[in-house]
Design a protein around this motif. Sequence first.
Motif, PDB file in Angstrom:
ATOM      1  N   VAL A  97      20.100  -7.525 -79.971  1.00 34.83           N
ATOM      2  CA  VAL A  97      19.617  -7.590 -78.630  1.00 34.83           C
ATOM      3  C   VAL A  97      18.729  -6.509 -78.207  1.00 34.83           C
ATOM      4  CG1 VAL A  97      20.665  -7.843 -76.178  1.00 34.83           C
ATOM      5  CG2 VAL A  97      21.863  -8.578 -78.164  1.00 34.83           C
ATOM      6  N   SER A  98      17.521  -7.148 -77.371  1.00 38.26           N
ATOM      7  CA  SER A  98      16.738  -6.050 -76.895  1.00 38.26           C
ATOM      8  C   SER A  98      16.904  -5.778 -75.549  1.00 38.26           C
ATOM      9  CB  SER A  98      15.336  -6.740 -77.147  1.00 38.26           C
ATOM     10  OG  SER A  98      15.257  -7.755 -76.062  1.00 38.26           O
ATOM     11  N   ALA A  99      16.568  -4.682 -75.192  1.00 34.52           N
ATOM     12  CA  ALA A  99      16.995  -3.961 -73.840  1.00 34.52           C
ATOM     13  C   ALA A  99      16.383  -4.784 -72.666  1.00 34.52           C
ATOM     14  CB  ALA A  99      16.291  -2.730 -73.772  1.00 34.52           C
ATOM     15  N   ASP A 100      15.415  -5.715 -72.989  1.00 35.21           N
ATOM     16  CA  ASP A 100      14.893  -6.699 -71.845  1.00 35.21           C
ATOM     17  C   ASP A 100      15.263  -8.023 -71.926  1.00 35.21           C
ATOM     18  OD1 ASP A 100      13.527  -7.139 -74.328  1.00 35.21           O
ATOM     19  OD2 ASP A 100      11.418  -7.598 -73.112  1.00 35.21           O
ATOM     20  N   ALA A 101      16.345  -8.419 -72.788  1.00 36.88           N
ATOM     21  CA  ALA A 101      16.857  -9.636 -73.106  1.00 36.88           C
ATOM     22  C   ALA A 101      17.624 -10.006 -71.782  1.00 36.88           C
ATOM     23  CB  ALA A 101      17.814  -9.683 -74.286  1.00 36.88           C
ATOM     24  N   SER A 102      17.612 -11.267 -71.291  1.00 41.48           N
ATOM     25  CA  SER A 102      18.032 -11.739 -70.083  1.00 41.48           C
ATOM     26  C   SER A 102      19.137 -12.838 -70.557  1.00 41.48           C
ATOM     27  CB  SER A 102      17.119 -12.306 -69.005  1.00 41.48           C
ATOM     28  OG  SER A 102      17.879 -13.481 -68.275  1.00 41.48           O
ATOM     29  N   PHE A 103      20.318 -12.533 -70.105  1.00 39.31           N
ATOM     30  CA  PHE A 103      21.416 -13.692 -70.570  1.00 39.31           C
ATOM     31  C   PHE A 103      20.989 -15.147 -69.993  1.00 39.31           C
ATOM     32  CE2 PHE A 103      25.331 -15.870 -70.475  1.00 39.31           C
ATOM     33  CZ  PHE A 103      25.436 -16.085 -72.008  1.00 39.31           C
ATOM     34  N   ALA A 104      20.525 -15.032 -68.603  1.00 44.90           N
ATOM     35  CA  ALA A 104      20.259 -16.397 -68.117  1.00 44.90           C
ATOM     36  C   ALA A 104      19.138 -17.029 -68.907  1.00 44.90           C
ATOM     37  CB  ALA A 104      19.676 -16.180 -66.704  1.00 44.90           C
TER      38      ALA A 104
END
Length: 170
Positions: A97-104
């Motif tokens: 998971v990257s730091a900028d990944a958004s779950f939505a």
Amino acid sequence: MTHTERAMPPMNADEHTNLESWLDFYRATVAVKCEGLADEQVREASVSPSSLTLLGLVQHLTEVERNWFRRVLAAEDAPPTHPAPAGSGGHDGGFEVSADASFAQTLAAWRDEVALSRANCAARSPEDTVPFMGGEVSLRWIYTHMIGEYARHSGHADLLRERIDGSTGV
């Protein structure tokens, strides 16, 4: 996040409906396990040394959907949305998971892949085959493989959710 309906597969249906319904049941199970959690919660890892998270599972399942139902079944040129790390052999795409990944956004991408998967299967029969690794693979095999993939990851999601907030069962 909306509430996911998890329908019990029909007990007396044709093969295609049966396979598709069981896959949808496990897809819904993973979605339900993620409902009601904040972005930081879906990033919580299970236990050391594992880095497995619910966000990583959903990213991975997006890749798996894309691979089997678009690249293999439909012979589409669909580049990875979450490429596997170097040296992994290409089989672990999405777990990191990257730091900028958004779950939505991740959940929306997964739902889009699921919709494309369903569309690619709609007019096919379980007996239909496509070229794969010097041979042929049937839609029946792909469905069966995906049911196993989702069932395994539903168990992971259940343990992750229990670790996050104590919630069990579905």
